[in-house]
Design a protein around this motif. Structure first.
Motif, PDB file in Angstrom:
ATOM      1  N   PRO A  83      40.843  50.328  45.319  1.00 12.22           N
ATOM      2  CA  PRO A  83      41.639  49.113  45.120  1.00 12.22           C
ATOM      3  C   PRO A  83      41.677  48.684  43.653  1.00 12.22           C
ATOM      4  O   PRO A  83      40.650  48.730  42.967  1.00 12.22           O
ATOM      5  CB  PRO A  83      40.912  48.060  45.963  1.00 12.22           C
ATOM      6  CG  PRO A  83      40.024  48.807  46.883  1.00 12.22           C
ATOM      7  CD  PRO A  83      39.727  50.130  46.246  1.00 12.22           C
ATOM      8  N   PRO A  84      42.851  48.291  43.181  1.00 11.87           N
ATOM      9  CA  PRO A  84      43.005  47.916  41.764  1.00 11.87           C
ATOM     10  C   PRO A  84      42.543  46.488  41.527  1.00 11.87           C
ATOM     11  O   PRO A  84      43.346  45.594  41.344  1.00 11.87           O
ATOM     12  CB  PRO A  84      44.523  48.033  41.563  1.00 11.87           C
ATOM     13  CG  PRO A  84      45.087  47.688  42.920  1.00 11.87           C
ATOM     14  CD  PRO A  84      44.086  48.100  43.944  1.00 11.87           C
ATOM     15  N   LEU A  85      41.239  46.267  41.523  1.00 14.81           N
ATOM     16  CA  LEU A  85      40.721  44.898  41.381  1.00 14.81           C
ATOM     17  C   LEU A  85      40.241  44.646  39.955  1.00 14.81           C
ATOM     18  O   LEU A  85      39.783  45.573  39.286  1.00 14.81           O
ATOM     19  CB  LEU A  85      39.546  44.681  42.354  1.00 14.81           C
ATOM     20  CG  LEU A  85      39.819  44.982  43.830  1.00 14.81           C
ATOM     21  CD1 LEU A  85      38.573  44.723  44.661  1.00 14.81           C
ATOM     22  CD2 LEU A  85      40.976  44.161  44.350  1.00 14.81           C
ATOM     23  N   TYR A  86      40.351  43.390  39.524  1.00 13.23           N
ATOM     24  CA  TYR A  86      39.798  43.015  38.218  1.00 13.23           C
ATOM     25  C   TYR A  86      38.478  42.307  38.444  1.00 13.23           C
ATOM     26  O   TYR A  86      38.443  41.174  38.935  1.00 13.23           O
ATOM     27  CB  TYR A  86      40.784  42.129  37.455  1.00 13.23           C
ATOM     28  CG  TYR A  86      41.951  42.914  36.925  1.00 13.23           C
ATOM     29  CD1 TYR A  86      41.796  43.762  35.832  1.00 13.23           C
ATOM     30  CD2 TYR A  86      43.190  42.842  37.538  1.00 13.23           C
ATOM     31  CE1 TYR A  86      42.859  44.518  35.355  1.00 13.23           C
ATOM     32  CE2 TYR A  86      44.264  43.592  37.072  1.00 13.23           C
ATOM     33  CZ  TYR A  86      44.083  44.428  35.974  1.00 13.23           C
ATOM     34  OH  TYR A  86      45.131  45.171  35.514  1.00 13.23           O
ATOM     35  N   ASP A  87      37.391  42.981  38.087  1.00 13.02           N
ATOM     36  CA  ASP A  87      36.048  42.515  38.430  1.00 13.02           C
ATOM     37  C   ASP A  87      35.704  41.139  37.876  1.00 13.02           C
ATOM     38  O   ASP A  87      34.921  40.403  38.456  1.00 13.02           O
ATOM     39  CB  ASP A  87      35.001  43.521  37.922  1.00 13.02           C
ATOM     40  CG  ASP A  87      34.831  44.670  38.910  1.00 13.02           C
ATOM     41  OD1 ASP A  87      35.405  44.570  40.015  1.00 13.02           O
ATOM     42  OD2 ASP A  87      34.130  45.638  38.571  1.00 13.02           O
ATOM     43  N   GLU A  88      36.273  40.793  36.731  1.00 13.07           N
ATOM     44  CA  GLU A  88      35.853  39.534  36.091  1.00 13.07           C
ATOM     45  C   GLU A  88      36.608  38.321  36.644  1.00 13.07           C
ATOM     46  O   GLU A  88      36.273  37.188  36.328  1.00 13.07           O
ATOM     47  CB  GLU A  88      35.994  39.632  34.558  1.00 13.07           C
ATOM     48  CG  GLU A  88      37.396  39.779  34.027  1.00 13.07           C
ATOM     49  CD  GLU A  88      37.938  41.211  34.095  1.00 13.07           C
ATOM     50  OE1 GLU A  88      39.018  41.437  33.529  1.00 13.07           O
ATOM     51  OE2 GLU A  88      37.303  42.097  34.726  1.00 13.07           O
ATOM     52  N   MET A  89      37.642  38.549  37.460  1.00 18.05           N
ATOM     53  CA  MET A  89      38.385  37.402  38.012  1.00 18.05           C
ATOM     54  C   MET A  89      37.755  36.930  39.314  1.00 18.05           C
ATOM     55  O   MET A  89      37.079  37.706  40.002  1.00 18.05           O
ATOM     56  CB  MET A  89      39.828  37.820  38.322  1.00 18.05           C
ATOM     57  CG  MET A  89      40.699  38.030  37.126  1.00 18.05           C
ATOM     58  SD  MET A  89      42.377  38.411  37.706  1.00 18.05           S
ATOM     59  CE  MET A  89      43.273  38.343  36.183  1.00 18.05           C
ATOM     60  N   THR A  90      38.003  35.661  39.676  1.00 15.22           N
ATOM     61  CA  THR A  90      37.598  35.226  41.025  1.00 15.22           C
ATOM     62  C   THR A  90      38.655  35.748  42.008  1.00 15.22           C
ATOM     63  O   THR A  90      39.767  36.136  41.604  1.00 15.22           O
ATOM     64  CB  THR A  90      37.536  33.693  41.137  1.00 15.22           C
ATOM     65  OG1 THR A  90      38.864  33.179  40.991  1.00 15.22           O
ATOM     66  CG2 THR A  90      36.615  33.088  40.096  1.00 15.22           C
ATOM     67  N   VAL A  91      38.293  35.703  43.289  1.00 17.64           N
ATOM     68  CA  VAL A  91      39.217  36.189  44.321  1.00 17.64           C
ATOM     69  C   VAL A  91      40.543  35.441  44.236  1.00 17.64           C
ATOM     70  O   VAL A  91      41.622  36.037  44.220  1.00 17.64           O
ATOM     71  CB  VAL A  91      38.561  36.011  45.719  1.00 17.64           C
ATOM     72  CG1 VAL A  91      39.557  36.286  46.829  1.00 17.64           C
ATOM     73  CG2 VAL A  91      37.340  36.923  45.839  1.00 17.64           C
ATOM     74  N   GLN A  92      40.435  34.108  44.152  1.00 24.07           N
ATOM     75  CA  GLN A  92      41.639  33.269  44.102  1.00 24.07           C
ATOM     76  C   GLN A  92      42.496  33.598  42.868  1.00 24.07           C
ATOM     77  O   GLN A  92      43.706  33.804  42.974  1.00 24.07           O
ATOM     78  CB  GLN A  92      41.186  31.805  44.091  1.00 24.07           C
ATOM     79  CG  GLN A  92      42.180  30.807  43.586  1.00 24.07           C
ATOM     80  CD  GLN A  92      42.890  30.086  44.729  1.00 24.07           C
ATOM     81  OE1 GLN A  92      42.417  30.129  45.870  1.00 24.07           O
ATOM     82  NE2 GLN A  92      43.992  29.462  44.441  1.00 24.07           N
ATOM     83  N   GLU A  93      41.841  33.677  41.702  1.00 23.99           N
ATOM     84  CA  GLU A  93      42.592  33.969  40.461  1.00 23.99           C
ATOM     85  C   GLU A  93      43.299  35.313  40.566  1.00 23.99           C
ATOM     86  O   GLU A  93      44.466  35.456  40.211  1.00 23.99           O
ATOM     87  CB  GLU A  93      41.629  34.040  39.254  1.00 23.99           C
ATOM     88  CG  GLU A  93      41.139  32.711  38.747  1.00 23.99           C
ATOM     89  CD  GLU A  93      39.935  32.855  37.790  1.00 23.99           C
ATOM     90  OE1 GLU A  93      39.492  31.826  37.292  1.00 23.99           O
ATOM     91  OE2 GLU A  93      39.430  33.995  37.590  1.00 23.99           O
ATOM     92  N   TYR A  94      42.553  36.291  41.073  1.00 21.09           N
ATOM     93  CA  TYR A  94      43.115  37.641  41.141  1.00 21.09           C
ATOM     94  C   TYR A  94      44.324  37.683  42.081  1.00 21.09           C
ATOM     95  O   TYR A  94      45.346  38.310  41.765  1.00 21.09           O
ATOM     96  CB  TYR A  94      42.045  38.634  41.615  1.00 21.09           C
ATOM     97  CG  TYR A  94      42.624  39.985  41.944  1.00 21.09           C
ATOM     98  CD1 TYR A  94      43.123  40.818  40.951  1.00 21.09           C
ATOM     99  CD2 TYR A  94      42.706  40.409  43.268  1.00 21.09           C
ATOM    100  CE1 TYR A  94      43.690  42.041  41.254  1.00 21.09           C
ATOM    101  CE2 TYR A  94      43.268  41.635  43.578  1.00 21.09           C
ATOM    102  CZ  TYR A  94      43.758  42.442  42.572  1.00 21.09           C
ATOM    103  OH  TYR A  94      44.326  43.643  42.885  1.00 21.09           O
ATOM    104  N   LEU A  95      44.214  37.005  43.224  1.00 22.30           N
ATOM    105  CA  LEU A  95      45.325  37.072  44.185  1.00 22.30           C
ATOM    106  C   LEU A  95      46.564  36.344  43.660  1.00 22.30           C
ATOM    107  O   LEU A  95      47.691  36.802  43.856  1.00 22.30           O
ATOM    108  CB  LEU A  95      44.882  36.513  45.546  1.00 22.30           C
ATOM    109  CG  LEU A  95      43.866  37.407  46.271  1.00 22.30           C
ATOM    110  CD1 LEU A  95      43.410  36.758  47.570  1.00 22.30           C
ATOM    111  CD2 LEU A  95      44.445  38.801  46.551  1.00 22.30           C
TER     112      LEU A  95
END
Ligand code: ATP
Length: 320
Positions: A83-95
Motif C-alpha cells: 500500500p502506498p502509505l505516507y508513514d509520517e502522516m496521520t490516518v485522517q491527514e493521509y486519507l
C-alpha cells in the motif's frame, strides 16, 4: 463492469499473462486465485491502469484502458500489494490527501473521509501516525484510500496477506461491505482466505484462467473424486452396505474410528460427487446414527494446488 478479451501482457519477451478473457458484472465480488507468479498482480495492474496491455482489450464500465486511461482511473480504486502509505502522516491527514489527489474538493474530501473512516473501522486510530499502525490497520488504511473517491470498481491485491486470524475475519467483513457501493476484484493465493468473501472465484495459472465458478461450483469441481470421512454409530456391515449403495460412491473403506465408543465406525468414502447429504439420508433411514461428516479443507487446498500448479512439462519461470 469489467470486460477482458484476449488480454496478454509481456515483460520484454516473457509472457506474464494471457490470453486471458473474463467479465465481471456490476456489484460482484470476484476472487482471482493463483500461486505466486501466476499473473494476478499483472492482471490487476492492467485493470488499475498501472500497466498497459501488450494486446487484447480491457474495458471498465464501457471505457477502454488504453484509449481512456484517465477516465478509467477515476472509476477505479486500487490497493497494490504494497500500500502506498505516507508513514509520517496521520490516518485522517493521509486519507484527505488521497481524496484530494483523486480530485475531490477539500470540503468533499473531509466529509467523505469521515464516512470512509467509519466504514473501514479506523475511528480509533484516526489521529495516529501511520508508522505506528499494525499491519492489519495499515491494510485497512490501504483499502480506505482505494475507496475514498467512490470508485465503481475496487481492485485489491492480496489484502489478506500477512493478517492474523482475527484480522482475516475483520477483513472479510470489510470487503463484503464494499459490495453495497462497489464492484470488487480481490487476489489471493490461499483459497480458504477468499472463498467465503467472494461470489465467484477465477483460478489463474501461468497467466490463464483454468477454472471459474462460485465457491460451491468450484468446490464440487475441485473435489470431484474427493474423499468424505463419515463417523457413525451402529451396525458396521449395514452402514457400509448403505453407503456403498449411494449414487456416485466408488469405494467405502472402514478406517480407524475417529472417536472411542461401542459400535463407532469411521468410513472413508471415495465418490465422484458430493455425497454428504445422500449418505446421511441413507444412514438415518437405516437407523444408523451419524456422528460426524467432513470433507477436509486441507484436501480442498491440495486439490486447488493440483489445479493451480504449472502442468508437468510446462516451462518454469526461469526458462523463458
Ligand atoms: P505474486 O503472488 O508472487 O505477486 P502474481 O500471481 O501476482 O504473483 P505476477 O506478479 O503478475 O504474479 O507475475 C507474473 C509473472 O510475470 C511472473 O513470472 C513474474 O516473475 C513476472 N513479472 C512480474 N513483474 C515483472 C516485471 N516488472 N518485470 C519482469 N517480469 C515480471
Amino acid at each position: 463492469m469489467i470486460e477482458i478479451q484476449a488480454l496478454t501482457k509481456y515483460y520484454g519477451d516473457r509472457k506474464a499473462v494471457g490470453p486471458l478473457s473474463f467479465s465481471i458484472a456490476k456489484g460482484e465480488i470476484v476472487g482471482l486465485l493463483g500461486l505466486n507468479g501466476a499473473g494476478k498482480t499483472t492482471t490487476l495492474r492492467v485493470l488499475a491502469c498501472d500497466l498497459l496491455p501488450s494486446s487484447g482489450s480491457v474495458r471498465i464500465d464501457g471505457l477502454d484502458v488504453v484509449d481512456s486511461p484517465d477516465e478509467v482511473r477515476a472509476k477505479v480504486g486500487y490497493l497494490p500489494d504494497h500500500p502506498p502509505l505516507y508513514d509520517e502522516m496521520t490516518v485522517q491527514e493521509y486519507l484527505v490527501f488521497a481524496a484530494r489527489l483523486r480530485g475531490l474538493s477539500l470540503e468533499d474530501a473531509e466529509s467523505r473521509v469521515k464516512d470512509v473512516i467509519v466504514a473501514t473501522q479506523l475511528t480509533g486510530v484516526r489521529d495516529d501516525v501511520i508508522s505506528m499502525l499494525s499491519h492489519g490497520f495499515r491494510q485497512r488504511v490501504g483499502i480506505a484510500q482505494a475507496v475514498v473517491h467512490r470508485p465503481a470498481l475496487v481492485v485489491l491485491d492480496e489484502p489478506i496477506a500477512g493478517l492474523d486470524p482475527v484480522q482475516i475475519v475483520e477483513m472479510r467483513e470489510l470487503v463484503r461491505n464494499l459490495r453495497h457501493e462497489h464492484t470488487t476484484i480481490i487476489s489471493s493465493h490461499i483459497l480458504s482466505e477468499i472463498s467465503e468473501t467472494c461470489d465467484r472465484i477465477l483460478v489463474i495459472r501461468e497467466g490463464e484462467i483454468v477454472a471459474s465458478g462460485t465457491e460451491a461450483e468450484l468446490s464440487n469441481r475441485l473435489l470431484e473424486g474427493g474423499r468424505t470421512v463419515l463417523t457413525v454409530r451402529g451396525d458396521a456391515v449395514q452402514a457400509k452396505g448403505l453407503l456403498t449403495s449411494v449414487k456416485g460412491v466408488r469405494q467405502v473403506e472402514a478406517i480407524e474410528a475417529a472417536e472411542p465408543g461401542a459400535d463407532v465406525v469411521t468410513f472413508q468414502i471415495d465418490a465422484e460427487r458430493d455425497i454428504r447429504e445422500d449418505a446421511c439420508r441413507a444412514l438415518i433411514l437405516g437407523n444408523i446414527g451419524v456422528l460426524e461428516v467432513s470433507r477436509s479443507e486441507r484436501e480442498l487446498e491440495s486439490i486447488f494446488l493440483r489445479l493451480a500448479k504449472p502442468q508437468d512439462g510446462a516451462r518454469s519461470q526461469g526458462d523463458a
